[in-house]
Write an enzyme that holds these catalytic residues in place. Sequence first.
Site, short mmCIF file in Angstrom:
data_model
loop_
_atom_site.label_atom_id
_atom_site.label_comp_id
_atom_site.label_asym_id
_atom_site.label_seq_id
_atom_site.Cartn_x
_atom_site.Cartn_y
_atom_site.Cartn_z
N LYS A 41 6.24 -1.90 -14.90
CA LYS A 41 5.50 -0.64 -14.97
C LYS A 41 5.21 -0.24 -16.42
CE LYS A 41 5.66 0.88 -10.46
NZ LYS A 41 5.67 1.87 -9.42
N LYS A 57 3.64 -9.22 -5.85
CA LYS A 57 3.77 -8.45 -4.60
C LYS A 57 2.56 -7.53 -4.43
CE LYS A 57 5.79 -4.04 -5.57
NZ LYS A 57 6.37 -2.91 -4.94
N LYS A 113 0.85 -0.64 -3.82
CA LYS A 113 -0.12 0.37 -3.44
C LYS A 113 -0.89 0.93 -4.62
CE LYS A 113 3.24 3.59 -2.00
NZ LYS A 113 4.21 3.87 -3.08
P1 ATP Z 1 3.85 1.44 -6.43
O1 ATP Z 1 2.71 0.48 -6.48
O2 ATP Z 1 3.44 2.87 -6.61
O3 ATP Z 1 5.01 1.02 -7.28
P2 ATP Z 1 4.85 0.26 -4.01
O4 ATP Z 1 3.70 -0.24 -3.19
O5 ATP Z 1 5.68 -0.73 -4.72
O6 ATP Z 1 4.35 1.41 -4.96
P3 ATP Z 1 7.03 1.97 -3.09
O7 ATP Z 1 6.78 3.37 -2.72
O8 ATP Z 1 7.62 1.74 -4.43
O9 ATP Z 1 5.71 1.10 -2.99
O10 ATP Z 1 7.92 1.28 -1.99
C1 ATP Z 1 8.21 1.78 -0.72
C2 ATP Z 1 8.92 0.71 0.08
O11 ATP Z 1 8.03 -0.37 0.38
C3 ATP Z 1 10.11 0.08 -0.64
O12 ATP Z 1 11.15 -0.13 0.29
C4 ATP Z 1 9.58 -1.24 -1.13
O13 ATP Z 1 10.59 -2.22 -1.26
C5 ATP Z 1 8.62 -1.61 -0.01
N1 ATP Z 1 7.55 -2.48 -0.49
C6 ATP Z 1 6.67 -2.17 -1.47
N2 ATP Z 1 5.80 -3.19 -1.65
C7 ATP Z 1 6.17 -4.18 -0.78
C8 ATP Z 1 5.66 -5.49 -0.50
N3 ATP Z 1 4.61 -5.97 -1.15
N4 ATP Z 1 6.29 -6.22 0.45
C9 ATP Z 1 7.36 -5.74 1.11
N5 ATP Z 1 7.88 -4.50 0.89
C10 ATP Z 1 7.30 -3.72 -0.04
#
Ligand code: ATP
Length: 334
Positions: free
Chosen positions: A115, A197, A200
């Site tokens: 980040k 990964k 969002k």
């Molecule tokens: P950001 O992009 O804002 O960091 P993010 O998509 O990583 O967001 P989070 O809100 O940080 O999402 O994560 C919420 C949940 O979703 C957490 O338990 C995280 O481990 C899971 N998660 C996020 N991205 C993935 C992915 N690509 N595959 C599986 N699990 C995920």
Amino acid sequence: MFNDKKVVFSGVQPSGNLTIGNYLGAIRNFGAFSEEYHCYYCVVDMHAITVRQVPAELRRRTYETLALYMACGLDPQKNTLFVQSHVPQHAELGWVLDCYTMFGELSRMTQFKDKSAKNADNINAGLFTYPALMAADILLYQTELVPVGQDQKQHLELARDIANRFNQVYGETFVVPDGYIPKEGAKICSLQDPTKKMSKSDPNENAVIRILDSKDDIIKKFKRAVTDSGNEIIHGEGKEGISNLLNIYSCFTGKTIEEAEKEFKGMGYGDFKLAVGETCADYLKPVREEFARLMADKAYLEQIMAQGAEDAYKNARRTMSKVRRKIGFTELKH
Ligand code: ATP
Ligand code: LTN
């Protein structure tokens, strides 16, 4: 309503529209714990501001994330659904735990490194201490189990280390939590760079499938997904794109990777991607519909928020007063 059940806690940031990564890695698994555990599912808005947010969007997404929890099947009468900033003990314990978390530990967190690289003009202290606030979220409720995707494993281990450290100094104060990382769906990858990964907050819209995307958009994005130069639909090294699509397909259908490979044997990439897109869009249709219904009733969402905050607050307050006593803060006599 919850008695002395063991506790499950998890959180999702309202930092963007949720993806199928968030769904398959986390939210989809939450409901399975509702009967056996006291489950807290939190919209972690305080974590979201570690990255700059537009206020009106943060507010809207907070409602949306709560509505999505419910649209994905979480019954607010069986789970405590709440917003992190509504329960001030998160910030309070977060500060305390900052003082029991080492600079070196935080420096090793890969999410911080990622980040900071993405937000080079805003590497703020909150981004750095993010995992201590996450530990506070978990430890406040004496959590046993934390269902999350693979990317959160390192943060969870740190939460355990912080809990153990605190317990060693002050005696048993916190339950030391375990992670629950699903066998399938723990790491859904970007459709544009399958070595990363799916996230969002990815600025490339083609890289992410959002739970609320229309069927047309879902199919369009799957069709644009990067694959590889071969033509076989098999899972394995050097075939990250196809492996990711097979994985997504297997998560939505419950079929094994081998079964999926057999099903698509001899098919071209184009038709395969279309099939994965259709499966995904059809699976998510009821979630989209229920979400639209819930979002139309803001007053109801506010009632759920209030009820969740009240319940969370009662339990958070109990842990926090124990912590205050243990560390030697004075108490006001009323
Ligand atoms: P950001 O992009 O804002 O960091 P993010 O998509 O990583 O967001 P989070 O809100 O940080 O999402 O994560 C919420 C949940 O979703 C957490 O338990 C995280 O481990 C899971 N998660 C996020 N991205 C993935 C992915 N690509 N595959 C599986 N699990 C995920
Ligand atoms: N750090 C998590 C979100 C999160 C969380 C939590 C998850 C904040 N607090 C407590 C589980 C338990 C993330 O970025 N996905």
